[in-house]
Design an enzyme around this catalytic site. Structure first.
Site, PDB file in Angstrom:
ATOM      1  N   THR A  95      52.193  42.600  51.038  1.00 30.32           N
ATOM      2  CA  THR A  95      51.105  41.887  51.726  1.00 30.32           C
ATOM      3  C   THR A  95      50.724  40.595  51.010  1.00 30.32           C
ATOM      4  O   THR A  95      50.010  39.768  51.585  1.00 30.32           O
ATOM      5  CB  THR A  95      49.861  42.789  51.821  1.00 30.32           C
ATOM      6  N   ASP A 107      48.154  48.762  41.742  1.00 29.54           N
ATOM      7  CA  ASP A 107      47.640  47.694  42.588  1.00 29.54           C
ATOM      8  C   ASP A 107      48.311  47.887  43.953  1.00 29.54           C
ATOM      9  O   ASP A 107      49.302  48.603  44.071  1.00 29.54           O
ATOM     10  CB  ASP A 107      48.031  46.344  41.957  1.00 29.54           C
ATOM     11  N   LEU A 108      47.748  47.269  44.987  1.00 31.27           N
ATOM     12  CA  LEU A 108      48.316  47.463  46.334  1.00 31.27           C
ATOM     13  C   LEU A 108      49.148  46.257  46.786  1.00 31.27           C
ATOM     14  O   LEU A 108      50.362  46.348  46.963  1.00 31.27           O
ATOM     15  CB  LEU A 108      47.162  47.713  47.324  1.00 31.27           C
ATOM     16  N   ASP A 109      48.457  45.105  46.962  1.00 27.06           N
ATOM     17  CA  ASP A 109      49.119  43.914  47.499  1.00 27.06           C
ATOM     18  C   ASP A 109      50.191  43.421  46.533  1.00 27.06           C
ATOM     19  O   ASP A 109      49.877  43.032  45.405  1.00 27.06           O
ATOM     20  CB  ASP A 109      48.089  42.787  47.709  1.00 27.06           C
ATOM     21  N   LYS A 162      46.432  35.657  43.227  1.00 26.52           N
ATOM     22  CA  LYS A 162      46.836  37.060  43.233  1.00 26.52           C
ATOM     23  C   LYS A 162      45.868  37.907  42.400  1.00 26.52           C
ATOM     24  O   LYS A 162      45.580  37.560  41.261  1.00 26.52           O
ATOM     25  CB  LYS A 162      48.275  37.214  42.718  1.00 26.52           C
ATOM     26  N   GLY A 163      45.412  38.986  42.976  1.00 24.22           N
ATOM     27  CA  GLY A 163      44.496  39.887  42.292  1.00 24.22           C
ATOM     28  C   GLY A 163      43.048  39.433  42.328  1.00 24.22           C
ATOM     29  O   GLY A 163      42.151  40.127  41.865  1.00 24.22           O
ATOM     30  N   ASN A 204      40.492  45.423  52.247  1.00 24.19           N
ATOM     31  CA  ASN A 204      41.308  45.960  53.341  1.00 24.19           C
ATOM     32  C   ASN A 204      42.233  47.078  52.862  1.00 24.19           C
ATOM     33  O   ASN A 204      43.120  47.493  53.607  1.00 24.19           O
ATOM     34  CB  ASN A 204      42.167  44.844  53.949  1.00 24.19           C
ATOM     35  N   GLU A 261      51.233  46.295  38.317  1.00 28.17           N
ATOM     36  CA  GLU A 261      50.619  45.049  38.813  1.00 28.17           C
ATOM     37  C   GLU A 261      51.633  43.952  39.106  1.00 28.17           C
ATOM     38  O   GLU A 261      52.603  43.812  38.382  1.00 28.17           O
ATOM     39  CB  GLU A 261      49.671  44.506  37.729  1.00 28.17           C
ATOM     40  N   ASP A 262      51.357  43.159  40.137  1.00 28.37           N
ATOM     41  CA  ASP A 262      52.210  41.980  40.392  1.00 28.37           C
ATOM     42  C   ASP A 262      51.502  40.691  39.989  1.00 28.37           C
ATOM     43  O   ASP A 262      52.091  39.614  40.087  1.00 28.37           O
ATOM     44  CB  ASP A 262      52.596  41.886  41.876  1.00 28.37           C
ATOM     45  N   ARG A 276      38.438  37.602  47.680  1.00 30.56           N
ATOM     46  CA  ARG A 276      38.489  36.636  48.784  1.00 30.56           C
ATOM     47  C   ARG A 276      37.618  35.418  48.483  1.00 30.56           C
ATOM     48  O   ARG A 276      38.044  34.272  48.659  1.00 30.56           O
ATOM     49  CB  ARG A 276      38.010  37.328  50.066  1.00 30.56           C
ATOM     50  N   LYS A 293      39.424  41.107  38.800  1.00 28.48           N
ATOM     51  CA  LYS A 293      40.425  41.024  37.734  1.00 28.48           C
ATOM     52  C   LYS A 293      40.463  39.575  37.243  1.00 28.48           C
ATOM     53  O   LYS A 293      40.310  38.669  38.066  1.00 28.48           O
ATOM     54  CB  LYS A 293      41.811  41.416  38.283  1.00 28.48           C
ATOM     55  N   SER A 324      42.717  48.184  43.522  1.00 32.25           N
ATOM     56  CA  SER A 324      42.994  46.921  44.230  1.00 32.25           C
ATOM     57  C   SER A 324      41.716  46.124  44.436  1.00 32.25           C
ATOM     58  O   SER A 324      40.649  46.698  44.628  1.00 32.25           O
ATOM     59  CB  SER A 324      43.609  47.253  45.599  1.00 32.25           C
ATOM     60  N   ALA A 325      41.854  44.788  44.446  1.00 34.32           N
ATOM     61  CA  ALA A 325      40.693  43.931  44.724  1.00 34.32           C
ATOM     62  C   ALA A 325      40.394  43.837  46.221  1.00 34.32           C
ATOM     63  O   ALA A 325      39.357  43.330  46.621  1.00 34.32           O
ATOM     64  CB  ALA A 325      40.970  42.528  44.184  1.00 34.32           C
ATOM     65  N   SER A 326      41.304  44.351  47.039  1.00 34.03           N
ATOM     66  CA  SER A 326      41.196  44.123  48.488  1.00 34.03           C
ATOM     67  C   SER A 326      40.150  45.014  49.159  1.00 34.03           C
ATOM     68  O   SER A 326      40.074  46.209  48.892  1.00 34.03           O
ATOM     69  CB  SER A 326      42.543  44.377  49.150  1.00 34.03           C
TER      70      SER A 326
HETATM   71  C1  BG6 Z   1      44.137  41.347  46.151  1.00 37.02           C
HETATM   72  C2  BG6 Z   1      45.102  40.232  46.458  1.00 37.02           C
HETATM   73  O1  BG6 Z   1      44.826  42.564  46.144  1.00 37.02           O
HETATM   74  O2  BG6 Z   1      43.103  41.397  47.140  1.00 37.02           O
HETATM   75  C3  BG6 Z   1      44.350  38.918  46.609  1.00 37.02           C
HETATM   76  O3  BG6 Z   1      46.047  40.129  45.421  1.00 37.02           O
HETATM   77  C4  BG6 Z   1      43.259  39.068  47.649  1.00 37.02           C
HETATM   78  O4  BG6 Z   1      45.268  37.909  46.969  1.00 37.02           O
HETATM   79  C5  BG6 Z   1      42.337  40.213  47.255  1.00 37.02           C
HETATM   80  O5  BG6 Z   1      42.502  37.859  47.741  1.00 37.02           O
HETATM   81  C6  BG6 Z   1      41.198  40.420  48.237  1.00 37.02           C
HETATM   82  O6  BG6 Z   1      41.728  40.926  49.410  1.00 37.02           O
HETATM   83  P1  BG6 Z   1      40.954  41.043  50.784  1.00 37.02           P
HETATM   84  O7  BG6 Z   1      41.923  41.851  51.626  1.00 37.02           O
HETATM   85  O8  BG6 Z   1      39.675  41.783  50.536  1.00 37.02           O
HETATM   86  O9  BG6 Z   1      40.722  39.668  51.312  1.00 37.02           O
HETATM   87 MG    MG Z   2      48.647  42.409  43.771  1.00 38.73          MG
END
Ligand code: BG6
Ligand code: MG
Length: 218
Positions: free
Chosen positions: A19, A11-13, A47-48, A120, A171-172, A51, A147, A116-118
């Site tokens: 982050t 996982d990233l964040d 977390k995870g 970004n 994972e965190d 958005r 997740k 990662s779910a992000s």
């Molecule tokens: C996950 C974070 O990695 O990414 C979440 O743990 C976050 O908190 C999710 O909401 C989505 O991220 P982003 O950067 O696309 O808004």
């Molecule tokens: Mg995380």
């Protein structure tokens, strides 16, 4: 008998970089503007999570609803706030011990992926100059299920060509640990045992981890 470990999926964040605190600060600002109390304990639920789901959880905490237009505007606002934080990030923000561990994995021929779910994720990895560390990057732009659905990890494993039983997820988030298990993978929790007690192994940071410790404990 112990299964060998052929891949590690990170996982990233909150695992590679801290982050998670920027997500919290950005959501907290939005919540305050809507008069919704939002604590660090509430933040664990986010977390995870994607958005969209995160904003839904915050609105539910405050018992509020928004029009689609206002909802979209809040999402944009949150991301702009978050991007403001990450634009300041440098390789110095990589969490302690992460790079050494990844280098050791490579020396031991363990494949490395991001899950990662992000949306970004690539921006952050570029900012901290780690994008080339990962053979496969699965992030919020590649998945449709959040997740604890295991989609992101299963796609990462598939991208590496490795069966889930030979993969370990770092994972965190509680939901991230659940996602790893639902995908048939072992999980290392990075953070507090209170939140991550379902993981096969828990570390407070990567200074506590190396290849030998991982293979002995999983
Ligand atoms: C996950 C974070 O990695 O990414 C979440 O743990 C976050 O908190 C999710 O909401 C989505 O991220 P982003 O950067 O696309 O808004
Ligand atoms: Mg995380």
């Amino acid at each position: 008998m112990k299964k060998p470990i052929h891949a590690c999926i990170f996982d990233l964040d909150g695992v590679i970089v801290d982050t998670a605190k920027y997500h919290f600060l950005a959501w907290q600002k939005l919540a305050q503007e809507m008069d919704i109390p939002f604590t660090e304990a509430d933040n664990e639920q986010l977390k995870g999570v994607s958005r969209v789901e995160s904003l839904k959880i915050i609105l539910a905490l405050g018992g509020k609803t928004l029009s689609q237009e206002a909802f979209d505007a809040k999402m944009t606002q949150k991301n702009e706030e978050f991007l403001g934080y990450i634009s300041q990030m440098t390789p110095k923000d990589i969490l302690s011990g992460v790079k050494q561990f990844l280098d050791e994995l490579k020396e031991n021929k363990v494949n490395i992926a991001l899950g990662s779910a992000s949306k970004n994720a690539r921006t952050i990895l570029t900012q901290i100059k780690m994008i080339d560390y990962f053979e496969v990057i699965m992030d919020g732009t590649n998945i449709s299920e959040a997740k604890p659905n295991p989609e992101v990890f299963l796609k990462a494993a598939e991208g590496l060509g490795i069966s889930p039983e030979f993969c370990v997820v770092f994972e965190d988030a509680e939901k991230g640990v659940e996602a790893a298990h639902q995908g048939g993978m072992r999980a290392v929790g990075v953070g507090s045992p209170e939140v991550l007690h379902k993981a096969e192994m828990i570390i407070s940071g990567f200074e506590e981890m190396n290849y030998r410790i991982m293979t002995e404990n999983l």
